[in-house]
Design an enzyme around this catalytic site. Structure first.
Site, short mmCIF file in Angstrom:
data_model
loop_
_atom_site.label_atom_id
_atom_site.label_comp_id
_atom_site.label_asym_id
_atom_site.label_seq_id
_atom_site.Cartn_x
_atom_site.Cartn_y
_atom_site.Cartn_z
N ASN A 1 0.84 -1.31 -0.06
CA ASN A 1 0.04 -0.11 -0.01
C ASN A 1 0.74 1.09 0.00
O ASN A 1 1.61 1.42 0.95
CB ASN A 1 -1.08 0.15 1.14
CG ASN A 1 -1.87 -1.24 1.28
OD1 ASN A 1 -2.43 -1.58 0.30
ND2 ASN A 1 -2.31 -1.55 2.53
N HIS B 1 7.77 5.20 5.29
CA HIS B 1 8.92 4.29 5.10
C HIS B 1 8.46 3.33 4.04
O HIS B 1 7.47 2.65 4.46
CB HIS B 1 9.60 3.72 6.38
CG HIS B 1 10.82 3.30 6.19
ND1 HIS B 1 11.94 3.83 6.70
CD2 HIS B 1 11.33 2.33 5.52
CE1 HIS B 1 12.96 3.15 6.69
NE2 HIS B 1 12.71 2.35 5.57
N HIS C 1 7.68 0.13 2.44
CA HIS C 1 7.56 -1.19 3.06
C HIS C 1 6.32 -1.97 2.37
O HIS C 1 5.51 -1.15 1.74
CB HIS C 1 7.38 -1.08 4.38
CG HIS C 1 6.09 -0.47 4.92
ND1 HIS C 1 5.81 0.56 4.93
CD2 HIS C 1 4.91 -1.46 5.25
CE1 HIS C 1 4.66 0.92 5.16
NE2 HIS C 1 4.11 -0.32 5.56
N GLN D 1 3.75 -5.58 2.75
CA GLN D 1 3.35 -6.68 3.82
C GLN D 1 3.20 -7.84 2.93
O GLN D 1 3.18 -7.92 1.78
CB GLN D 1 1.92 -6.36 4.34
CG GLN D 1 2.32 -4.90 5.21
CD GLN D 1 0.97 -4.55 6.00
OE1 GLN D 1 0.72 -5.20 6.80
NE2 GLN D 1 0.15 -3.31 5.35
#
Length: 346
Positions: free
Chosen positions: A156, A167, A169, A171
């Site tokens: 996302n 930051h 990233h 999932q």
């Protein structure tokens, strides 16, 4: 790929990855000391025939903190611990402190793409993106070994899609069952394979190549395009040209070209708006149910917010109420806009 597994003070696991040998730390930091106590639950929706996940403890998760309190930054000496240690690692994965799924129903992990809080996935070198494919492959293998039936890596990006940390990233959600969207894809792919002896996405990509109007990237081993059936403006699919079911099946040359296709799309997104472009990127691989899936074709789908120049249009009556997406722009129009974005050479 080199990796190291560590344990956090609260019992969660941390994995560090690098394309070269690294000096991993002996200990893994954590902003938390107490063991994780919040656990989600599943409830059955009898009218839709699907599970709904509940995780009330996620209300307490970190929400858009200032840069000095970034939990995905590297822990600095003399400062409160973050989720990540110093070192020369390139990608980190750790158990989510605020998981939406918990054993035995599933597992949630956070994947940190870089130590640089100001970077983005599209700004990373091709070698880092290819390494990310290897990380996803290893995590999928381990989660499948834990008897989880479907593994979904996703990112996302942007507050418009609900990001709580800026930051760079993503999932990984691993489910104890095949969730509705990939389950429906599985049904359609299996039926097409039985009827035609090939995968439905491979056939669809062949038509996109023949048409050519919506192509964004065509390389020796990968393709990126706005699909003719796009449900969102600027929706893009990215896939290897050879049908494979899982990341671990990709050859090195395929990972390299797939990384170039992915980076091209991400740079075009940012170039289109001259600022960070929000999106959901989801990678669809075959179920990890122990069965053979020759019908499956690994690929990514990008779902940008339903956006026109300066406003957001959220899914409404027909989309949410009936499940029929209504597009007020043709895929060919949006493909032309993305095709016009020059991403240079890198």
């Amino acid at each position: 790929m080199h990796s190291r597994r560590l344990s956090k003070p609260d019992g969660r696991a941390l994995w560090l990855y690098s394309g070269k040998e690294m000096k991993a730390p002996a200990n893994a930091p954590s902003p938390f000391i107490e063991p994780l106590v919040g656990r989600g639950e599943l409830r059955w929706h009898p009218l839709r025939g699907e599970w709904v996940a509940y995780a009330a403890h996620r209300q307490d998760r970190t929400f858009l903190p200032p840069p000095e309190y970034n939990p995905l930054a590297v822990t600095r000496e003399g400062a409160p611990p973050t989720e990540l240690p110093p070192g020369d690692w390139e990608i980190a994965v750790f158990d989510n402190r605020f998981p939406a799924l918990a054993p035995p129903n599933g597992k949630c992990e956070v994947v940190v793409f870089t130590q640089d809080p100001g970077a983005s996935l599209g700004a990373l070198p091709l070698e880092r993106i290819a390494l990310l494919f290897e990380v996803w492959a290893e995590r999928t293998r381990e989660l499948a070994a834990a008897q989880l039936k479907y593994v979904l890596p996703f990112e996302n990006r942007g507050a418009e899609v609900g990001v709580t940390l800026h930051h760079p990233h993503g999932q990984i959600y691993a489910y104890g069952f095949v969730p509705p969207v990939p389950q429906r894809m599985q049904h359609e792919a299996a039926a097409y394979y039985r009827a035609h002896g090939r995968g439905v996405l491979a056939a669809f990509m062949a038509r996109e190549l023949e048409d050519g109007r919506r192509l964004l990237y065509q390389g020796p081993h990968a393709l990126a395009f706005v699909p003719a059936c796009a449900r969102y403006p600027y929706e893009v699919w990215v896939a290897p040209t050879r049908p494979v079911g899982q990341f671990e099946e990709l050859r090195d040359d395929e990972k390299a070209d797939l990384a170039r296709a992915l980076k091209t799309v991400l740079l075009k997104y940012d170039g289109l708006w001259q600022r960070p472009f929000p999106y959901l990127m989801a990678w669809y691989a075959a179920p990890t149910d122990g069965e053979a899936h020759p019908e499956w074709h690994l690929h990514a789908q990008f779902y940008p917010p339903y956006r026109t120049r300066e406003r957001l249009k959220f899914l409404a009556g027909t989309e949410l109420g009936a499940g029929l997406f209504a597009m007020d722009a043709l895929p060919e129009e949006k493909a032309r806009e993305l095709q016009a974005v020059d991403v240079g050479r890198w």
